[in-house]
Design an enzyme around this catalytic site. Structure first.
Site, mmCIF file in Angstrom:
data_model
loop_
_atom_site.group_PDB
_atom_site.id
_atom_site.type_symbol
_atom_site.label_atom_id
_atom_site.label_comp_id
_atom_site.label_asym_id
_atom_site.label_seq_id
_atom_site.Cartn_x
_atom_site.Cartn_y
_atom_site.Cartn_z
ATOM 1 C CB CYS A 149 -0.902 -0.025 1.232
ATOM 2 S SG CYS A 149 -1.818 1.494 1.453
ATOM 3 C CB CYS A 152 -0.460 2.479 4.125
ATOM 4 S SG CYS A 152 -1.951 1.836 3.408
ATOM 5 C CG ASP A 153 3.313 1.125 4.349
ATOM 6 O OD1 ASP A 153 2.879 1.598 5.408
ATOM 7 O OD2 ASP A 153 3.098 -0.047 3.991
#
Ligand code: NAP
Length: 333
Positions: A149, A152-153
């Site tokens: 992701c 997200c990261d």
């Protein structure tokens, strides 16, 4: 009755003490929340059981550019709006994860971490999850340089050199997004042609921070505390080599979340729940919508459409059942 329906559960045979809902929806992505809106507007007071994360796959989508009427906002923003709209009309959203279902008896029984739920009609909108490469090092370094992701990261890779594996729309989207943070993004694809649509391909190709390695698969993820490199194999020449990288984003597609229903519903060889054109599954009273049954369109908007359709179908079926109930009672008397 349509010949597609394979089985009809035994009526009123489930031994239960809990409240029986008209409709329960498992899953809270676009399909689940659209089903919730339509079921709520039909006054069915649906219960949505969210799964581990509200929003499903769009919970990690940075910019939703292809959901009509919704321009440029994020996946979580769409989820929030859809949830609020469904709740406004009486839907209840519960955070729980269903671990077991019994579709052999009526009402259907679902078992989550918080106990049992009972329902006359069930809409399955459990979607699909990211596919894994299945190579050594993948599980070991997940969260330590391996990610699924970018939204997200991505931030953790500011000024780093990273890799995206895959050649589809998701891989291109992830690669483009990651150039906001990374110094360089290398896309590794197992063929010499991308599967992604022309627009995303063009954007990725034009991006000066993105490079491509073709005809190549990742055979091992290397590292110590975090990822330090990859072992690569050229599928045409058979040549193997090591490639230095600070992180790897895997974007190679999805697997439908259907394990819960194995042995109880008809599931195809790819793991998708089989439905007819009314989104009915092989058990009467159970519908499936979105990516759990759709390996072809797989868009937020098509999933939402299917969710709405499943709720309309469920509402009509419940009305028919209600109309039949007194007859059944007098026949039994
Ligand atoms: P996808 O279209 O199935 O693409 C998966 C990619 O991963 C393919 O390039 C495939 O290679 C590669 N792959 C699969 N298994 C692999 C393995 N074991 N090792 C190495 N590579 C592997 O999946 P997706 O990109 O997640 O997209 C899913 C759906 O969502 C699609 O319908 C897509 O159009 C849609 N989507 C749309 C957008 C958008 O329009 N903005 C964004 C994201 C997703 P091959 O090409 O060789 O098969």
């Amino acid at each position: 009755m349509n010949s597609f329906i394979l089985s009809t559960p035994t009526p009123n045979s489930s031994n239960h003490s809990g409240e029986v809902r008209d409709v329960i929806i498992i899953g809270s992505g676009p399909a689940g929340l659209a089903a919730a809106l339509y079921a709520a507007r039909a006054n069915l007071k649906p219960l949505v059981i969210t799964g581990n994360e509200i929003g499903g796959q769009i919970a990690t989508t940075s910019e939703l550019e292809n959901y009509p009427g919704f321009t440029g906002q994020t996946g979580p923003e769409l989820t929030e709006v859809m949830q609020a709209q469904a709740e406004k009309f009486g839907a209840e959203v519960k955070i729980d994860y269903i671990q077991q279902v019994d579709l052999r008896q009526r009402p259907f029984r679902l078992t989550g971490a918080d106990g049992n739920y009972y329902t006359k009609a069930l809409i399955i909108a459990t979607g699909a999850s990211h596919r894994k490469l299945g190579v050594p090092g993948e599980d070991e370094f997940t969260g330590r340089g391996v990610s699924y992701c970018a939204t997200c990261d991505g931030f953790f890779f500011t000024d780093k050199e990273i890799v995206v594996v895959g050649g589809g729309d998701s891989a291109m989207e992830e690669a483009i997004f990651l150039t906001r943070f990374a110094r360089k993004v290398t896309v590794i694809h197992r063929r010499d042609q991308l599967r992604a649509g022309p627009l995303l391909q063009q954007r990725a190709m034009k991006n000066e921070k993105i490079e491509f390695i073709w005809d190549t698969v990742v055979t091992r993820i290397l590292g110590d505390e975090t990822v330090t490199g990859l072992e690569l194999k050229n599928v045409k020449t058979g040549e193997t080599r090591q490639f230095k990288t600070d992180g790897v984003f895997i974007a190679i597609g999805h697997t439908p979340n259907s394990a819960l229903f194995k042995g109880q519903l008809e599931i195809d060889d790819q793991g998708y729940v089989v439905t007819d054109k009314y989104l009915r599954t092989s058990v009467e009273g159970v519908w499936a919508a979105g990516e759990i049954t759709d390996s072809y369109f797989r868009q937020a908007i098509t999933s939402a459409g299917m969710g709405a359709a499943a709720a309309i179908a469920a509402e009509r079926w419940l009305s028919e059942q209600e109309a039949e109930e007194p007859q059944t009672a007098s026949a039994a008397a």
